[in-house]
Design a protein around this motif. Structure first.
Motif, PDB file in Angstrom:
ATOM      1  N   GLY A 114      -1.212  72.417 -28.792  1.00 14.32           N
ATOM      2  CA  GLY A 114      -0.252  71.465 -29.339  1.00 14.32           C
ATOM      3  C   GLY A 114       1.106  71.469 -28.671  1.00 14.32           C
ATOM      4  O   GLY A 114       1.995  70.709 -29.060  1.00 14.32           O
ATOM      5  N   GLN A 115       1.305  72.294 -27.666  1.00 13.46           N
ATOM      6  CA  GLN A 115       2.585  72.367 -26.963  1.00 13.46           C
ATOM      7  C   GLN A 115       2.444  71.809 -25.546  1.00 13.46           C
ATOM      8  O   GLN A 115       1.399  71.965 -24.903  1.00 13.46           O
ATOM      9  N   ILE A 116       3.531  71.210 -25.069  1.00 15.33           N
ATOM     10  CA  ILE A 116       3.596  70.758 -23.683  1.00 15.33           C
ATOM     11  C   ILE A 116       4.346  71.830 -22.904  1.00 15.33           C
ATOM     12  O   ILE A 116       5.487  72.147 -23.215  1.00 15.33           O
ATOM     13  N   ILE A 117       3.672  72.387 -21.906  1.00 11.50           N
ATOM     14  CA  ILE A 117       4.253  73.468 -21.116  1.00 11.50           C
ATOM     15  C   ILE A 117       4.237  73.045 -19.652  1.00 11.50           C
ATOM     16  O   ILE A 117       3.169  72.795 -19.088  1.00 11.50           O
ATOM     17  N   GLN A 118       5.427  72.958 -19.066  1.00 14.12           N
ATOM     18  CA  GLN A 118       5.507  72.567 -17.662  1.00 14.12           C
ATOM     19  C   GLN A 118       5.289  73.791 -16.779  1.00 14.12           C
ATOM     20  O   GLN A 118       5.880  74.846 -17.002  1.00 14.12           O
ATOM     21  N   LYS A 119       4.426  73.638 -15.795  1.00  8.93           N
ATOM     22  CA  LYS A 119       4.172  74.722 -14.851  1.00  8.93           C
ATOM     23  C   LYS A 119       5.405  74.911 -13.966  1.00  8.93           C
ATOM     24  O   LYS A 119       6.155  73.967 -13.744  1.00  8.93           O
ATOM     25  N   PRO A 120       5.629  76.119 -13.454  1.00  5.87           N
ATOM     26  CA  PRO A 120       6.762  76.307 -12.547  1.00  5.87           C
ATOM     27  C   PRO A 120       6.514  75.613 -11.204  1.00  5.87           C
ATOM     28  O   PRO A 120       5.359  75.394 -10.817  1.00  5.87           O
ATOM     29  N   MET A 121       7.587  75.281 -10.525  1.00 10.07           N
ATOM     30  CA  MET A 121       7.486  74.671  -9.202  1.00 10.07           C
ATOM     31  C   MET A 121       6.889  75.695  -8.241  1.00 10.07           C
ATOM     32  O   MET A 121       7.365  76.821  -8.153  1.00 10.07           O
ATOM     33  N   PRO A 122       5.792  75.342  -7.547  1.00 10.43           N
ATOM     34  CA  PRO A 122       5.200  76.279  -6.591  1.00 10.43           C
ATOM     35  C   PRO A 122       6.189  76.653  -5.489  1.00 10.43           C
ATOM     36  O   PRO A 122       6.965  75.821  -5.031  1.00 10.43           O
ATOM     37  N   GLN A 123       6.139  77.920  -5.114  1.00 13.24           N
ATOM     38  CA  GLN A 123       6.992  78.406  -4.038  1.00 13.24           C
ATOM     39  C   GLN A 123       6.119  78.777  -2.849  1.00 13.24           C
ATOM     40  O   GLN A 123       4.918  78.548  -2.858  1.00 13.24           O
ATOM     41  N   GLY A 124       6.726  79.335  -1.824  1.00 12.48           N
ATOM     42  CA  GLY A 124       6.053  79.579  -0.550  1.00 12.48           C
ATOM     43  C   GLY A 124       4.750  80.349  -0.635  1.00 12.48           C
ATOM     44  O   GLY A 124       3.708  79.898  -0.140  1.00 12.48           O
ATOM     45  N   LYS A 125       4.778  81.533  -1.236  1.00  8.67           N
ATOM     46  CA  LYS A 125       3.564  82.357  -1.309  1.00  8.67           C
ATOM     47  C   LYS A 125       2.460  81.638  -2.084  1.00  8.67           C
ATOM     48  O   LYS A 125       1.307  81.631  -1.680  1.00  8.67           O
ATOM     49  N   HIS A 126       2.858  81.052  -3.191  1.00 10.64           N
ATOM     50  CA  HIS A 126       1.903  80.302  -4.020  1.00 10.64           C
ATOM     51  C   HIS A 126       1.261  79.185  -3.209  1.00 10.64           C
ATOM     52  O   HIS A 126       0.041  79.021  -3.193  1.00 10.64           O
ATOM     53  N   SER A 127       2.081  78.411  -2.511  1.00  8.18           N
ATOM     54  CA  SER A 127       1.587  77.254  -1.758  1.00  8.18           C
ATOM     55  C   SER A 127       0.634  77.638  -0.639  1.00  8.18           C
ATOM     56  O   SER A 127      -0.404  77.009  -0.457  1.00  8.18           O
ATOM     57  N   ILE A 128       0.988  78.682   0.111  1.00  7.25           N
ATOM     58  CA  ILE A 128       0.117  79.074   1.237  1.00  7.25           C
ATOM     59  C   ILE A 128      -1.212  79.614   0.720  1.00  7.25           C
ATOM     60  O   ILE A 128      -2.278  79.279   1.253  1.00  7.25           O
ATOM     61  N   LEU A 129      -1.173  80.421  -0.345  1.00  7.37           N
ATOM     62  CA  LEU A 129      -2.426  80.952  -0.894  1.00  7.37           C
ATOM     63  C   LEU A 129      -3.292  79.834  -1.458  1.00  7.37           C
ATOM     64  O   LEU A 129      -4.500  79.799  -1.221  1.00  7.37           O
ATOM     65  N   GLN A 130      -2.691  78.905  -2.171  1.00  9.94           N
ATOM     66  CA  GLN A 130      -3.439  77.785  -2.744  1.00  9.94           C
ATOM     67  C   GLN A 130      -4.093  76.952  -1.639  1.00  9.94           C
ATOM     68  O   GLN A 130      -5.288  76.640  -1.703  1.00  9.94           O
TER      69      GLN A 130
END
Length: 187
Positions: free
Chosen positions: A29-45
């Motif tokens: 029932g809650q809207i939760i915004q994900k954090p903005m991806p950063q460098g490590k996150h982006s390269i791994l994804q």
């Protein structure tokens, strides 16, 4: 970031809202915004999607999607990587990949961002497993560890570089060690 509307929204009302950048999820029932991806996150994804697809796509056994909204059993979540068995990929009336996925991924991968709640992310992985996913990973780039959540088994923490990461049987040809995964962070 949790946004609490004055009057709680239903899942159907949430899905009619415009998409946010970064994505918002609807959980309990809650809207939760994900954090903005950063460098490590982006390269791994990016590397995970590319490497999984290089093995699974040519054989038409599975497909990895980055940041794909999956809506099922009262939640609408956006795993960092959602892997679907080929025959489970929703198609539209023309036979193209559908825009809306009202089902769970077969394999869900989350990459922890700084200041992101590990409990919330783990909750999404457990929700996927409860509703049909075969495996979940929680990748922590800062710790250089992966929490592996096999279906109906005890989670396993992998940190040693030589350890081979478990994958679902549908992509059994995909092999990756902890060291290879975090090696992608180096240029």
């Amino acid at each position: 970031m949790v946004r609490s509307p004055i009057k709680p929204l239903t899942l159907e009302e949430f899905l009619k809202l415009p998409e946010t950048k970064p994505s918002s999820e609807y959980i309990n029932g809650q809207i939760i915004q994900k954090p903005m991806p950063q460098g490590k996150h982006s390269i791994l994804q990016g590397e995970l999607v590319s490497n999984i697809n290089s093995v699974a796509k040519p054989q038409r056994i599975a497909l990895a999607f980055p940041e794909l909204r999956c809506t099922f059993d009262g939640r609408s979540i956006v795993p960092d990587v959602a892997v679907f068995a080929w025959e489970r990929i929703p198609l539209d009336e023309r036979g193209d990949v559908a825009n809306v996925f009202k089902t769970h991924p077969d394999w869900t991968i989350e990459i922890l961002s700084p200041d992101q709640s590990q409990t919330k992310v783990t909750g999404n992985i457990l929700h996927c497993l409860k509703h049909g996913s075969r495996l979940g990973w929680l990748v922590d780039p800062d710790d250089r560890s992966i929490l592996v959540y096999p279906l109906k088994q005890q989670p396993e923490l992998l940190q040693e570089e030589q350890e081979i990461l478990p994958v679902p049987d549908l992509v059994s040809d995909f092999q990756l060690t902890v060291g290879q995964l975090f090696g992608w962070l180096k240029l």
